[in-house]
Design a protein around this motif. Structure first.
Motif, PDB file in Angstrom:
ATOM      1  N   SER A   1      51.271  50.375  47.670  1.00 34.44           N
ATOM      2  CA  SER A   1      50.043  49.627  47.938  1.00 34.44           C
ATOM      3  C   SER A   1      49.961  49.184  49.403  1.00 34.44           C
ATOM      4  O   SER A   1      48.935  49.353  50.058  1.00 34.44           O
ATOM      5  CB  SER A   1      49.980  48.411  47.005  1.00 34.44           C
TER       6      SER A   1
ATOM      7  N   GLU B   1      48.354  46.508  43.422  1.00 37.10           N
ATOM      8  CA  GLU B   1      47.138  47.089  43.992  1.00 37.10           C
ATOM      9  C   GLU B   1      46.193  45.988  44.490  1.00 37.10           C
ATOM     10  O   GLU B   1      45.259  46.264  45.248  1.00 37.10           O
ATOM     11  CB  GLU B   1      46.430  47.964  42.938  1.00 37.10           C
ATOM     12  N   GLN B   2      46.418  44.737  44.071  1.00 33.01           N
ATOM     13  CA  GLN B   2      45.579  43.635  44.550  1.00 33.01           C
ATOM     14  C   GLN B   2      46.197  42.896  45.739  1.00 33.01           C
ATOM     15  O   GLN B   2      45.629  41.914  46.231  1.00 33.01           O
ATOM     16  CB  GLN B   2      45.257  42.673  43.398  1.00 33.01           C
TER      17      GLN B   2
ATOM     18  N   ILE C   1      42.131  37.378  40.460  1.00 32.55           N
ATOM     19  CA  ILE C   1      43.085  38.469  40.167  1.00 32.55           C
ATOM     20  C   ILE C   1      42.955  38.863  38.695  1.00 32.55           C
ATOM     21  O   ILE C   1      42.447  38.095  37.878  1.00 32.55           O
ATOM     22  CB  ILE C   1      44.553  38.066  40.444  1.00 32.55           C
TER      23      ILE C   1
ATOM     24  N   GLY D   1      46.277  33.573  43.898  1.00 27.95           N
ATOM     25  CA  GLY D   1      45.664  34.570  43.018  1.00 27.95           C
ATOM     26  C   GLY D   1      45.272  33.830  41.745  1.00 27.95           C
ATOM     27  O   GLY D   1      46.114  33.208  41.109  1.00 27.95           O
TER      28      GLY D   1
ATOM     29  N   HIS E   1      44.244  39.968  52.890  1.00 32.82           N
ATOM     30  CA  HIS E   1      42.997  39.789  53.633  1.00 32.82           C
ATOM     31  C   HIS E   1      42.629  38.311  53.661  1.00 32.82           C
ATOM     32  O   HIS E   1      42.305  37.756  54.718  1.00 32.82           O
ATOM     33  CB  HIS E   1      41.894  40.620  52.979  1.00 32.82           C
ATOM     34  N   ALA E   2      42.712  37.651  52.509  1.00 40.73           N
ATOM     35  CA  ALA E   2      42.315  36.240  52.428  1.00 40.73           C
ATOM     36  C   ALA E   2      43.230  35.349  53.273  1.00 40.73           C
ATOM     37  O   ALA E   2      42.779  34.356  53.850  1.00 40.73           O
ATOM     38  CB  ALA E   2      42.313  35.780  50.974  1.00 40.73           C
TER      39      ALA E   2
ATOM     40  N   VAL F   1      41.563  33.481  45.192  1.00 41.79           N
ATOM     41  CA  VAL F   1      40.904  34.786  45.046  1.00 41.79           C
ATOM     42  C   VAL F   1      41.130  35.269  43.613  1.00 41.79           C
ATOM     43  O   VAL F   1      42.195  35.031  43.031  1.00 41.79           O
ATOM     44  CB  VAL F   1      41.439  35.850  46.051  1.00 41.79           C
TER      45      VAL F   1
ATOM     46  N   PRO G   1      46.288  43.816  48.888  1.00 46.89           N
ATOM     47  CA  PRO G   1      45.404  43.770  50.067  1.00 46.89           C
ATOM     48  C   PRO G   1      44.382  42.631  49.983  1.00 46.89           C
ATOM     49  O   PRO G   1      44.033  42.038  51.001  1.00 46.89           O
ATOM     50  CB  PRO G   1      44.711  45.135  50.040  1.00 46.89           C
ATOM     51  N   ARG G   2      43.977  42.297  48.784  1.00 45.40           N
ATOM     52  CA  ARG G   2      43.020  41.201  48.615  1.00 45.40           C
ATOM     53  C   ARG G   2      43.647  39.871  49.058  1.00 45.40           C
ATOM     54  O   ARG G   2      43.027  39.080  49.756  1.00 45.40           O
ATOM     55  CB  ARG G   2      42.638  41.130  47.121  1.00 45.40           C
ATOM     56  N   LEU G   3      44.898  39.633  48.656  1.00 45.13           N
ATOM     57  CA  LEU G   3      45.581  38.392  49.056  1.00 45.13           C
ATOM     58  C   LEU G   3      45.841  38.393  50.567  1.00 45.13           C
ATOM     59  O   LEU G   3      45.651  37.380  51.240  1.00 45.13           O
ATOM     60  CB  LEU G   3      46.910  38.243  48.301  1.00 45.13           C
TER      61      LEU G   3
END
Ligand code: GDP
Ligand code: MG
Length: 254
Positions: free
Chosen positions: A29, A102-103, A204, A119, A109-110, A202, A105-107
């Motif tokens: 990831s 896979e999540q 999850i 999350g 980025h934030a 964010v 990148p979301r963390l």
């Protein structure tokens, strides 16, 4: 703020059936992230599996502890290790696949614009998959109680999928943390909020483990209830004191 060096800290106890796939998924990831596994001498050989992976992947490390001593103390040992080595973003993640790599990148980025990213299962867009109803009720109940007792505005203070900026961990006095079990997560969230750090949630998707067993026990729940209640009393006493001081100041000003 950009991320120079990030690491995922993964506590393990008897996760032999999960750890290899999880490490693969994290590396797939976000290849730049290092990984530290904190293993409590798992009888199923989780620590040995990590040693084997380390032999061909220099970005994986393991911290072996002598015996099972709780999630909170495992994280304290792991966080001290990563802070010593200069990482600037530190991610917490379970080993059982419940937190989707896979999540990541979301963390990540934030956390470029926040001090701590939680999350969250309990904000719009957050989900749980295959979780038994009693676990969902326990988590929702624990979070409602935490919000009311501590006056915090977060929806998922108990979750274990998070990203910290190094400065946040340095600013919350980890040396005074006494939480041994899962209430460690609430403890760190409340400390970050108390210190005025920007905490962002964010959504999850949390997927119940397929292999291995949960380590959640009644004594873990009791410790959480006891500590959150204590922190709640402290919080209300401090709030009361602030109101009293405010009143005195106003009276003086008249
Ligand atoms: N090192 C260490 N890891 C633990 C301990 N207790 C739980 N874990 C790990 O913490 C993560 C979350 O535990 P889990 O049993 O999945 O909790 P649940 O998802 O709330 O049922 C997993 O990676 C576990 O292996 C412990 O005492 N020591
Ligand atoms: Mg789990």
């Amino acid at each position: 703020m950009s991320i120079q060096r990030g690491i995922v800290v993964i506590p393990t106890y008897n996760e032999a059936a999960n750890i290899e796939l999880l490490v693969d998924r994290v590396r797939g990831s976000v290849p730049s992230l290092d990984i530290l596994v904190v293993d409590d001498n798992s009888p199923d050989g989780t620590g040995d599996i990590v040693e084997e992976i380390m032999a061909h992947d220099k970005q994986i490390q393991v911290l072996h502890r002598a015996e099972k001593s709780g999630l909170g103390t495992a994280y304290l040992a792991g966080l001290a290790w990563v802070l010593d080595r200069g990482y600037d973003v530190i991610i917490e993640m379970d080993a059982d696949g419940s937190h989707l790599p896979e999540q990541l990148p979301r963390l990540l980025h934030a956390v470029t614009d926040a001090d701590l990213v939680l999350g969250s299962r309990w904000v719009p867009g957050g989900r749980v998959v295959n979780w038994p109803t009693r676990r969902e009720l326990l988590s929702r109940g624990a979070n409602t109680y935490t919000r009311l007792a501590l006056g915090v505005q977060v929806h998922d203070a108990t979750g274990g999928y998070r990203a910290f900026r190094r400065e946040t961990l340095e600013g919350i006095d980890l040396g005074s943390v006494r939480s041994q079990g899962y209430c460690f997560q609430i403890d760190l969230a409340r400390r970050a909020l108390e210190q005025g750090f920007l905490v962002v949630e964010v959504p999850i998707t949390f997927v119940e483990r397929v292999h291995g067993e949960s380590k959640m026990t009644g004594s873990i729940v009791r410790e959480a209830l006891w500590r959150v209640s204590q922190w709640g009393v402290q919080h209300h006493v401090e709030q009361g004191r602030r109101v009293a001081i405010g009143r005195r100041t106003r009276v003086k000003g008249h």
